[in-house]
Design a protein around this motif. Sequence first.
Motif, short mmCIF file in Angstrom:
data_model
loop_
_atom_site.label_atom_id
_atom_site.label_comp_id
_atom_site.label_asym_id
_atom_site.label_seq_id
_atom_site.Cartn_x
_atom_site.Cartn_y
_atom_site.Cartn_z
N HIS A 130 59.57 8.58 51.45
CA HIS A 130 58.33 8.22 52.14
C HIS A 130 57.57 7.14 51.38
O HIS A 130 56.97 6.25 51.99
CB HIS A 130 57.45 9.46 52.33
N ALA A 131 57.62 7.19 50.06
CA ALA A 131 56.99 6.14 49.26
C ALA A 131 57.70 4.81 49.51
O ALA A 131 57.05 3.76 49.66
CB ALA A 131 57.05 6.50 47.77
N GLU A 132 59.02 4.84 49.57
CA GLU A 132 59.78 3.61 49.82
C GLU A 132 59.44 3.04 51.19
O GLU A 132 59.19 1.82 51.33
CB GLU A 132 61.27 3.88 49.72
N SER A 133 59.41 3.88 52.22
CA SER A 133 59.10 3.41 53.57
C SER A 133 57.68 2.87 53.65
O SER A 133 57.41 1.87 54.32
CB SER A 133 59.28 4.55 54.58
N TYR A 134 56.76 3.54 52.93
CA TYR A 134 55.38 3.07 52.91
C TYR A 134 55.29 1.68 52.27
O TYR A 134 54.64 0.77 52.80
CB TYR A 134 54.48 4.04 52.16
N ALA A 139 56.60 5.53 56.67
CA ALA A 139 56.68 4.31 57.46
C ALA A 139 55.45 4.14 58.34
O ALA A 139 54.91 3.04 58.48
CB ALA A 139 57.95 4.32 58.31
N ARG A 140 55.00 5.24 58.96
CA ARG A 140 53.82 5.16 59.81
C ARG A 140 52.57 4.84 58.98
O ARG A 140 51.70 4.07 59.40
CB ARG A 140 53.60 6.48 60.55
N PHE A 141 52.49 5.45 57.80
CA PHE A 141 51.33 5.23 56.93
C PHE A 141 51.25 3.76 56.52
O PHE A 141 50.16 3.16 56.50
CB PHE A 141 51.43 6.14 55.72
N GLY A 142 52.39 3.18 56.22
CA GLY A 142 52.41 1.76 55.88
C GLY A 142 52.09 0.88 57.08
O GLY A 142 51.37 -0.11 56.96
N ARG A 143 52.61 1.24 58.24
CA ARG A 143 52.34 0.47 59.46
C ARG A 143 50.86 0.49 59.81
O ARG A 143 50.29 -0.51 60.27
CB ARG A 143 53.15 1.04 60.62
N GLY A 171 52.55 5.38 39.24
CA GLY A 171 53.57 5.29 40.28
C GLY A 171 54.15 6.62 40.74
O GLY A 171 54.20 6.91 41.94
N ARG A 172 54.59 7.44 39.80
CA ARG A 172 55.23 8.70 40.17
C ARG A 172 54.27 9.63 40.91
O ARG A 172 54.65 10.31 41.87
CB ARG A 172 55.73 9.41 38.91
N LEU A 173 53.01 9.67 40.48
CA LEU A 173 52.04 10.54 41.13
C LEU A 173 51.76 10.08 42.56
O LEU A 173 51.65 10.89 43.48
CB LEU A 173 50.73 10.57 40.32
N GLY A 174 51.64 8.76 42.74
CA GLY A 174 51.40 8.24 44.07
C GLY A 174 52.55 8.54 45.02
O GLY A 174 52.34 8.88 46.20
N MET A 175 53.78 8.44 44.52
CA MET A 175 54.94 8.72 45.37
C MET A 175 55.03 10.20 45.70
O MET A 175 55.35 10.57 46.84
CB MET A 175 56.21 8.22 44.67
N ASP A 176 54.71 11.02 44.72
CA ASP A 176 54.71 12.46 44.96
C ASP A 176 53.66 12.82 46.01
O ASP A 176 53.88 13.67 46.89
CB ASP A 176 54.43 13.19 43.64
N LEU A 177 52.51 12.16 45.94
CA LEU A 177 51.44 12.39 46.90
C LEU A 177 51.91 12.10 48.33
O LEU A 177 51.66 12.89 49.25
CB LEU A 177 50.24 11.52 46.55
N LEU A 178 52.60 10.97 48.52
CA LEU A 178 53.09 10.61 49.85
C LEU A 178 54.10 11.63 50.37
O LEU A 178 54.07 12.02 51.55
CB LEU A 178 53.70 9.21 49.82
#
Length: 312
Positions: A116-120, A49-53, A28-35
């Motif tokens: 950004h992780a949260e918005s994604y 948000a755009r990445f998730g959309r 989890g932490r690594l993925g969020m750091d990546l975003l």
Amino acid sequence: MGVDSGRLARATGLDTERLTDPAGWVEGRLGMDLLDRAADTVDDPLFGARFGRDHQPGRQGLFDYLFLTADSLEAAFDTAIRYISVATTGGAYGWAEGDGGPVVKRTLPGGPHFPHAESYVLNWHLTMARHATGSPIRPAHIGLVQPAPRRHHALTEILGADDVDFGCPATTITLTRRDLDLPLLGADPLLAAMLRSHADGRRLPAESWPDRVRAFLADGFADRPVTLDAAARHLAISSRMLQQHLREAGTSWRAEVEAARDSRAVDLLRNTPLPVRAIATRLGYSDDRAFRRAFHRRHGCGPDAYRRGTRA
């Protein structure tokens, strides 16, 4: 989106093979750091948000298809909650009840430090829901842990929600019952069962739903409501889905409550001098007569006779 994902992954210490493994998971932490590093690289405050959309359903492999093959939107979210560990680690994920309806609640490691992780994550849910149902799902409410950004109106527009609050204790999406009951276009019970069987061998081990209910009941029946709704809230799941999980495991809420009460009753009768009336109160019975009837059904004798037999 103009980002060298391999280079960023190496900068965070992430195993780059997991980015292309359709059945792999990301810590989890690594993925969020990546975003967040990607957002900084392209200098886009709305990157997550755009990445998730723009998420293409199926990109996350097994995890996406577990969602897409469920029979309804509620079942899809429930499946995602159950199998989150095939995709990532950390935080908490579950159901809660809100004023506007059922709430999907996600707590990410790091709180507001990874906006950004949260918005994604939020927009992944909404993109998957809209694609899976073919309906323009519009949540009744969204709660974000992150503070309101300068361009928060642009963020709410990308999320497709009218009611958005910032600075909340958890990331939440409140959905209407009508939307949760929508059938999925790709519903496939046979394929879904096969995918779940495969995922069971890949996700982190977790307690079974009966075990979770038993742990809840083990905390006692006095001084708190011991109802299906209370258990569901405690376990962060809807009452209906909790009943379904128990049914799939060959048991029921009523059977678990009766078994827990009986086990506790036997312990108190054997090991304490408490009168039957006090035991009935501790076990949440309306009166000692209800307790006596229930005990007799299971043991063929009343609690007084049972106690005498254990001391003979």
